[in-house]
Structure formats: structure tokens, C-alpha cells
Design an enzyme around this catalytic site. Structure first.
Site, PDB file in Angstrom:
ATOM      1  N   GLY A 210       0.819  -1.204   0.000  1.00 24.14           N
ATOM      2  CA  GLY A 210       0.000   0.000   0.000  1.00 24.14           C
ATOM      3  C   GLY A 210       0.854   1.254   0.000  1.00 24.14           C
ATOM      4  O   GLY A 210       2.086   1.190  -0.097  1.00 24.14           O
ATOM      5  N   THR A 211       0.176   2.370   0.134  1.00 23.76           N
ATOM      6  CA  THR A 211       0.871   3.651   0.022  1.00 23.76           C
ATOM      7  C   THR A 211       1.602   4.004   1.314  1.00 23.76           C
ATOM      8  O   THR A 211       1.332   3.439   2.376  1.00 23.76           O
ATOM      9  CB  THR A 211      -0.131   4.799  -0.255  1.00 23.76           C
ATOM     10  OG1 THR A 211      -0.978   4.919   0.897  1.00 23.76           O
ATOM     11  CG2 THR A 211      -0.966   4.540  -1.494  1.00 23.76           C
ATOM     12  N   GLY A 212       2.489   4.971   1.189  1.00 19.36           N
ATOM     13  CA  GLY A 212       3.207   5.453   2.360  1.00 19.36           C
ATOM     14  C   GLY A 212       2.277   6.152   3.328  1.00 19.36           C
ATOM     15  O   GLY A 212       2.335   5.930   4.543  1.00 19.36           O
ATOM     16  N   GLY A 216       2.134   2.824   5.243  1.00 19.25           N
ATOM     17  CA  GLY A 216       3.429   3.162   5.828  1.00 19.25           C
ATOM     18  C   GLY A 216       3.258   3.877   7.154  1.00 19.25           C
ATOM     19  O   GLY A 216       3.883   3.532   8.159  1.00 19.25           O
ATOM     20  N   GLU A 254      17.977   5.585   5.723  1.00 21.91           N
ATOM     21  CA  GLU A 254      18.897   5.602   4.582  1.00 21.91           C
ATOM     22  C   GLU A 254      18.261   6.465   3.501  1.00 21.91           C
ATOM     23  O   GLU A 254      17.265   6.067   2.895  1.00 21.91           O
ATOM     24  CB  GLU A 254      19.090   4.172   4.042  1.00 21.91           C
ATOM     25  CG  GLU A 254      19.747   3.225   5.016  1.00 21.91           C
ATOM     26  CD  GLU A 254      21.232   3.495   5.210  1.00 21.91           C
ATOM     27  OE1 GLU A 254      21.815   4.258   4.408  1.00 21.91           O
ATOM     28  OE2 GLU A 254      21.797   2.956   6.172  1.00 21.91           O
ATOM     29  N   CYS A 288      20.519   5.618  -5.174  1.00 27.47           N
ATOM     30  CA  CYS A 288      20.886   6.669  -4.221  1.00 27.47           C
ATOM     31  C   CYS A 288      22.374   7.008  -4.309  1.00 27.47           C
ATOM     32  O   CYS A 288      22.784   8.095  -3.932  1.00 27.47           O
ATOM     33  CB  CYS A 288      20.520   6.229  -2.811  1.00 27.47           C
ATOM     34  SG  CYS A 288      21.252   4.639  -2.389  1.00 27.47           S
ATOM     35  N   GLU A 392      18.561  16.406  -5.216  1.00 30.03           N
ATOM     36  CA  GLU A 392      18.648  15.064  -5.777  1.00 30.03           C
ATOM     37  C   GLU A 392      17.674  14.966  -6.954  1.00 30.03           C
ATOM     38  O   GLU A 392      16.479  15.197  -6.797  1.00 30.03           O
ATOM     39  CB  GLU A 392      18.275  14.031  -4.714  1.00 30.03           C
ATOM     40  CG  GLU A 392      18.395  12.613  -5.231  1.00 30.03           C
ATOM     41  CD  GLU A 392      17.996  11.563  -4.198  1.00 30.03           C
ATOM     42  OE1 GLU A 392      16.893  11.653  -3.635  1.00 30.03           O
ATOM     43  OE2 GLU A 392      18.797  10.639  -3.969  1.00 30.03           O
TER      44      GLU A 392
END
Ligand code: NAD
Length: 488
Positions: A210-212, A216, A254, A288, A392
Site C-alpha cells: 500500500g501507500t506510504g 506506511g 537511509e 541513491c 537530488e
């Protein structure tokens, strides 16, 4: 989406050793065609609650197994994934947009290795002991698993990064609730199908999709999940930190990077150029650790740029399942637009786009016209303050700028909020040590890139994260330490 419904792959949550349906689902796209091809459970509090309960129930059995028993199970799971390596690689490529070659040679082999590595390393961890003769005391530490670990992973290296968390968490005797990215959930679901055969008891590994924002956050806020290991963006990490603060959770974060490559005029360009192309464009630049700021010493700047651009133009963009393709599709239409917008901003600021986006034309196979593709793009003459040099981008875009002195380049390389990785190219051994010591980055590679020994710490400084992962670091994160003093 109706047109595709006949062929849709439908995922289910994996809770307490069983696949369970969810009341609502989200669409997942094939980035190389733009089609919806999969439906992912849109889990929320209820599903997370069930998964945490299953993980709590399994904790006493799993945590009381010996490291050797757990090690055997992890090795078995590694073997099972390896046996299906090709199917996993195909699925990862289709789901994420990455090339089949990358999935076959990097993602899935590393997922296998993550389990093997921690199956081995857990057998070799030792605790500490000190003697205090004057007090007649011996002190020693003992370590125990913490409980239910919440594991949240991103979309760029889906199974690779998820297993980098699951393996140490369960090797240490924790049980887990994992939440992969809603954009790349398929390989995690495939792995769930192998858990029983590997001998992983029910409830030790639970996966909620599912979604964050929904799944989440429910995991982050759950009072019975005392530790969260998260890999993803800095922005999400801030939110997770806030949401978990009332529970004083242990966090491993991270996060993103804005990684410099520093190329001195004594660098071996025959090695440096192909490796810097890889570090800039591998996996569509969606790693990353990818290089996005290339500092080249003035004396070799024009030569480097000429050769670098000529080579960048040779990178073939197209159907990810074609083994001759170097660059696959970006994860989503939205992300593609974001990456493109950086190139436009750079142009508006007066930088020069030397190849790729907006400069060269991209021809795609008939079936990939609606995919999220972009050519490797090299930008020169960008100011250090430009958003392209500060933020980024996470796509196949890299900036090349000139520098004069060692002192100057260290300062410029460090002048971003991130501090994940850096590469240094020089044949002067004193200089590579000196520069490596002064760079603000959790990882510095000299005359190479992405060579990892999983024994050693991985992680970022500054906005690139908190905590480290590796044999010892992950062991420490996923266990609770106690100091015991014995007077004799
Ligand atoms: P993201 O932060 O958007 O999402 C990562 C995960 O967090 C996903 O599973 C997402 O669903 C979940 N999430 C989102 N909002 C949440 C919330 N409020 N609460 C709980 N979970 C939430 O990141 P992404 O776009 O998937 O991944 C790209 C980012 O990840 C880049 O910044 C990249 O640099 C970073 N990354 C870092 C490393 C590393 O090891 N340092 C490795 C890979 C990727």
C-alpha cells in the site's frame, strides 16, 4: 483500466503465513509501456494491525530459535530465490522499468546474497566483555532481538533493498512487518510464496502492500513496532521521525544523495570515463549512490567532457527486456516529468545541455511509445548554487563542472545538504587518502564505484541519513544490548 482488467496481476497481503485479500486496491503501472498491469492492496490501519499482531504472536517462537537454526532457514530462502532468479528478474524489470540485464546481474543476485550474507554473519557476531580487577568485577554485554521490526523500502531497487532489511532483522530473531513501495510490490509478493518452503514460521515475515501515507504511516505509528528501518527520501524520513517521536522508536534512515565524483588531472581516464558513465546512468540514474556532480580538474576538463559525452550518446535507451538496452524506463510519468524539469531549469539558468534531453531525439520501439523513457543527459557550466547541483534529481542526468585546486574541490563537493557517497579519481595515493578523509560522505570510493563489502557500514551523513547498515551495524540496530556486571 477496464481494458486491461483481464490480464491484471492482483497482489495480496501476506499476514501470518497466509495470503489475504484487501478491501481496496491501487493500480500499478508497467513503466516501459505506460499500462496498468497490476493491482496492489491499498492497505491501511486494519491490515497493519493484523500484520503486527501476527508478527507479535510469532516472536516468542522465532526469537528462541538458535542463530544456527535461523541461519539454515535464511540459506534455504536464498537458494529458493536463486532457483527462480530469472522469474524474479523478469518481474523486477517489468514492474520497475529497469533493464532485464540490471535485474539479472544486480538486483536479484544481491537479494539472494543478502540472505546468504546474514545467514553467515549472524553466526560470527560476538559481544563484549571487560574486567575490572580493582572492583572484582567482570562486565559483559548480551544482545537480544527487539521485537516487531517495521521495514519500509523504496522503488528503485525493490527486492534488493527490502531483503537488505528483512535478512538482518530476522537473522537477529526479530519478526517483521514490511511495506514495500506501492510502485514496486511484485517481487516482494513473489518472495512471500517461498517463505513456507524455506521453513520461515508463519508470522515471522509479514508484508502489507500500500501507500506510504496509509499503510506506511500506520506501521510507523503502531505502538507495538519499536523499530523502523526506512530507505527512501529525506522528506519522508522527516515525516517518519515526527510520527514516531511520541513512541521514541529506534530509527534507521537511509536517504537521498547528491554524490560528487572528483576527477584529478592524473586520473586514468580509460577507467574513469566508463565507470563515471555507469555511476551517473546505471539503473536510469535511480540509485541513491549515483553520481550527479562531476568535478573535473581544469587541465583535463575539455578532454574529459568530449569523451564523456561521446560515450554517453552510445547508451541505448529502449525496451528494458531487450538485453542490448542500457537504459530502461523511469519509474513513473510523474517522476519523468520531475527529472525533465531539472534539465529545463538548468537551460533557463544558462547551463549547456550537451546531450540527451531536449538535444538528441529518442526513437522508441512501437510497444514502448507510452513508456517513461529519457536519454542520458549531460549538463555543463552549471553554477554550484543551481538546483541541479544541490537537489537530488534521481534520474539519468549528470552535471560536469571544472575545478582548479584540491582545497577548492573539497569545499565545493561538501557544499550540499547531502552526504551519502563520493568517488575520487587520481593516481596519487596520498591525495586519494587526503581527499577521502575530508569529504562529508558515508562512503568514499576511489578509482572505483559501487564496490561493497557488506561487512562494513553503509549509510549517509547530514541529510542522507541516520545510522548505518552492515554486518555489525545491522546486528546492533536489530538487537537490544544489555550490560551485565558480575562481582566475584
Ligand atoms: P519515498 O520516501 O517516497 O518512499 C519510500 C517508502 O516510504 C515507500 O515505501 C513509501 O510508500 C513510503 N512512505 C512514503 N510516505 C510515507 C509516510 N508518511 N510514512 C511511512 N512511509 C511512507 O522514496 P522513493 O521515492 O520511493 O525512493 C527514492 C528515494 O530513496 C531517493 O531519495 C533515494 O535517494 C532514496 N534511496 C536511498 C537509499 C539509501 O540507501 N540511502 C537507497 C535507495 C533509495
Amino acid at each position: 483500466t477496464m481494458a486491461h482488467s483481464k490480464a491484471l496481476l492482483v497482489l495480496e497481503n501476506f499476514i501470518g503465513g497466509k495470503f489475504v485479500t484487501c478491501s481496496s486496491y491501487i493500480d500499478s503501472y508497467n513503466p516501459s509501456t505506460g499500462d496498468v498491469y497490476c493491482r496492489v492492496p491499498d492497505s491501511g490501519k486494519e491490515e497493519v494491525e493484523a500484520a503486527v499482531k501476527a508478527a507479535k504472536d510469532a516472536f516468542s517462537i522465532w526469537s528462541s530459535k538458535s542463530p544456527l537454526e535461523r541461519s539454515r532457514i535464511l540459506n534455504k530462502l536464498a537458494d529458493l530465490i536463486e532457483h527462480d532468479l530469472e522469474a524474479f528478474a523478469q518481474a523486477e524489470s517489468k514492474d520497475q522499468g529497469k533493464t532485464i540485464t540490471f535485474a539479472r546481474t544486480v538486483d536479484i543476485p544481491r537479494a539472494v546474497y543478502n540472505f546468504r550474507f546474514f545467514a553467515s554473519s549472524i553466526l560470527h557476531q560476538t559481544t563484549e566483555c571487560t574486567e575490572m580487577a580493582t572492583m572484582g568485577c567482570v562486565h559483559y554485554t548480551s544482545r537480544a532481538p527487539v521485537g516487531v521490526a517495521g521495514l519500509i523500502s523504496p522503488w528503485n531497487l525493490p527486492l534488493y533493498l527490502l531483503t537488505w532489511k528483512i535478512a538482518p532483522a530476522i537473522a537477529c530473531g526479530n519478526t517483521v512487518v514490511a511495506k514495500p513501495s506501492e510502485m514496486t510490490s511484485v517481487t516482494a509478493w513473489m518472495m512471500c510464496k517461498l517463505l513456507e518452503k524455506a521453513g520461515v514460521p508463519h508470522g515471522v515475515v509479514n508484508v502489507v502492500f500500500g501507500t506510504g501515507a496509509k499503510a506506511g504511516e500506520a506501521l510507523v505509528c503502531h505502538p507495538d513496532v519499536p523499530l523502523i528501518s526506512f530507505t527512501g527520501s529525506t522528506l519522508t524520513a522527516q515525516r517518519i521521525t515526527e510520527k514516531s517521536a511520541p513512541h521514541c522508536k529506534r530509527l534507521s534512515l537511509e536517504l537521498g544523495g547528491k554524490n560528487p565524483a572528483i576527477i584529478f588531472d592524473d586520473a586514468d581516464l580509460t577507467q574513469c570515463i566508463p565507470m563515471t558513465l555507469r555511476s551517473s546512468f546505471a539503473n536510469q540514474g535511480e540509485i541513491c549512490l549515483c553520481t550527479s556532480r562531476i568535478f573535473v580538474q581544469r587541465g583535463i576538463y575539455s578532454e574529459f567532457l568530449k569523451r564523456f559525452v561521446a560515450e554517453a550518446k552510445k547508451w541505448k535507451v529502449g525496451n528494458p527486456s531487450d538485453p542490448t538496452v542500457d537504459v530502461g524506463a523511469l519509474i513513473s510519468e510523474e517522476h519523468l516529468e520531475k527529472v525533465r524539469s531539472y534539465v529545463k531549469k538548468a537551460q533557463a539558468e544558462g547551463a549547456r545541455v550537451l546531450c540527451g534531453e531536449g538535444v538528441d531525439s529518442l526513437t522508441l520501439p512501437a510497444g514502448n511509445q507510452k513508456g517513461y523513457f529519457m536519454l542520458p543527459t549531460v549538463i555543463a557550466e552549471v553554477k554550484d548554487e543551481s538546483c541541479c547541483m544541490q537537489e537530488e534529481i534521481f534520474g539519468p542526468v549528470t552535471c560536469v563542472v571544472a575545478f582548479d585546486t584540491e582545497e577548492e574541490v573539497i569545499k565545493r563537493a561538501n557544499s550540499v545538504k547531502y552526504g551519502l557517497a563520493a568517488t575520487v579519481w587520481s593516481s596519487n595515493v596520498g591525495r586519494v587518502h587526503r581527499v577521502a578523509q575530508r569529504l562529508q560522505a558515508g562512503l568514499v570510493w576511489t578509482n572505483c564505484w559501487l564496490v561493497r563489502d557488506l561487512n562494513l557500514p553503509f549509510g549517509g551523513m547530514k541529510a542522507s541519513g541516520i545510522g548505518r547498515e552492515g554486518a555489525k551495524d545491522s546486528y546492533e540496530f536489530f538487537t537490544e544490548v544489555k550490560t551485565i556486571t558480575i562481582k566475584h
